[in-house]
Write a protein that holds these residues in place. Structure first.
Motif, PDB file in Angstrom:
ATOM      1  N   LEU A 241       0.823  -1.210   0.000  1.00 20.11           N
ATOM      2  CA  LEU A 241       0.000   0.000   0.000  1.00 20.11           C
ATOM      3  C   LEU A 241       0.859   1.262   0.000  1.00 20.11           C
ATOM      4  N   LEU A 242       1.965   1.252   0.709  1.00 16.91           N
ATOM      5  CA  LEU A 242       2.861   2.412   0.676  1.00 16.91           C
ATOM      6  C   LEU A 242       3.307   2.684  -0.761  1.00 16.91           C
TER       7      LEU A 242
ATOM      8  N   PHE B 190       3.451   6.686  -0.639  1.00 13.74           N
ATOM      9  CA  PHE B 190       3.755   7.200   0.691  1.00 13.74           C
ATOM     10  C   PHE B 190       5.059   6.579   1.177  1.00 13.74           C
ATOM     11  N   ARG B 191       5.646   7.240   2.156  1.00 11.08           N
ATOM     12  CA  ARG B 191       6.837   6.708   2.824  1.00 11.08           C
ATOM     13  C   ARG B 191       6.468   6.439   4.283  1.00 11.08           C
ATOM     14  N   GLN B 192       7.306   5.656   4.943  1.00 17.69           N
ATOM     15  CA  GLN B 192       7.072   5.405   6.366  1.00 17.69           C
ATOM     16  C   GLN B 192       7.070   6.722   7.136  1.00 17.69           C
ATOM     17  N   ALA B 193       7.867   7.679   6.707  1.00 16.16           N
ATOM     18  CA  ALA B 193       7.907   8.985   7.369  1.00 16.16           C
ATOM     19  C   ALA B 193       6.553   9.685   7.287  1.00 16.16           C
ATOM     20  N   ASP B 194       5.821   9.499   6.186  1.00 22.34           N
ATOM     21  CA  ASP B 194       4.480  10.089   6.056  1.00 22.34           C
ATOM     22  C   ASP B 194       3.519   9.471   7.067  1.00 22.34           C
ATOM     23  N   VAL B 195       3.620   8.159   7.237  1.00 19.91           N
ATOM     24  CA  VAL B 195       2.777   7.456   8.217  1.00 19.91           C
ATOM     25  C   VAL B 195       3.124   7.937   9.627  1.00 19.91           C
ATOM     26  N   ALA B 196       4.416   8.050   9.897  1.00 21.13           N
ATOM     27  CA  ALA B 196       4.860   8.515  11.218  1.00 21.13           C
ATOM     28  C   ALA B 196       4.314   9.911  11.514  1.00 21.13           C
ATOM     29  N   ALA B 197       4.397  10.803  10.544  1.00 19.34           N
ATOM     30  CA  ALA B 197       3.907  12.177  10.735  1.00 19.34           C
ATOM     31  C   ALA B 197       2.403  12.200  10.978  1.00 19.34           C
TER      32      ALA B 197
ATOM     33  N   TYR C 289      -3.845   4.538  16.442  1.00 20.95           N
ATOM     34  CA  TYR C 289      -2.871   4.679  15.359  1.00 20.95           C
ATOM     35  C   TYR C 289      -3.232   3.769  14.187  1.00 20.95           C
ATOM     36  N   ALA C 290      -3.716   2.582  14.487  1.00 21.04           N
ATOM     37  CA  ALA C 290      -4.105   1.651  13.434  1.00 21.04           C
ATOM     38  C   ALA C 290      -5.216   2.260  12.566  1.00 21.04           C
ATOM     39  N   LEU C 291      -6.176   2.902  13.184  1.00 15.98           N
ATOM     40  CA  LEU C 291      -7.249   3.562  12.433  1.00 15.98           C
ATOM     41  C   LEU C 291      -6.697   4.676  11.557  1.00 15.98           C
ATOM     42  N   THR C 292      -5.739   5.439  12.075  1.00 13.47           N
ATOM     43  CA  THR C 292      -5.120   6.524  11.313  1.00 13.47           C
ATOM     44  C   THR C 292      -4.375   5.981  10.103  1.00 13.47           C
ATOM     45  N   VAL C 293      -3.609   4.909  10.289  1.00 15.15           N
ATOM     46  CA  VAL C 293      -2.848   4.310   9.190  1.00 15.15           C
ATOM     47  C   VAL C 293      -3.788   3.796   8.109  1.00 15.15           C
ATOM     48  N   ALA C 294      -4.831   3.087   8.501  1.00 10.15           N
ATOM     49  CA  ALA C 294      -5.785   2.553   7.529  1.00 10.15           C
ATOM     50  C   ALA C 294      -6.448   3.684   6.738  1.00 10.15           C
ATOM     51  N   ALA C 295      -6.829   4.751   7.416  1.00 12.36           N
ATOM     52  CA  ALA C 295      -7.455   5.890   6.736  1.00 12.36           C
ATOM     53  C   ALA C 295      -6.467   6.579   5.794  1.00 12.36           C
TER      54      ALA C 295
END
Length: 82
Positions: free
Chosen positions: A23-24, A29-36, A59-65
């Motif tokens: 999905l990234l 997206f990058r992992q840094a985008d997910v972290a931010a 956080y899981a909900l945020t990542v999925a969205a």
């Protein structure tokens, strides 16, 4: 007996690493985008991906969205399926 509300951060999930990486790439997206988006360090996202630490429910909900993915596609409940 009264029911107690469970904090979204109290439930933990394991990140499905292959789905996450796929999905990234697809979403560019990058992992840094997910972290931010989650307000955590890139190192934390790496630990999620490696399965070293579980992902809090909020956080899981945020990542999925963020990745426009179904929750079940990305996560499994720690100790079993979500």
């Amino acid at each position: 007996m009264t029911a107690q509300a469970v904090s979204p951060g109290a439930v933990k999930f394991r990140l499905r690493a292959r789905a996450f990486e796929s999905l990234l790439r697809r979403r560019r997206f990058r992992q840094a985008d997910v972290a931010a988006a989650c307000g955590v360090s890139k190192a934390t996202v790496t630990l999620w991906k490696l399965g070293r630490i579980a992902v809090r429910g909020d956080y899981a909900l945020t990542v999925a969205a963020l990745l426009n993915a179904s929750f079940d596609e990305l996560f499994e409940r720690k100790g079993g399926t979500a």
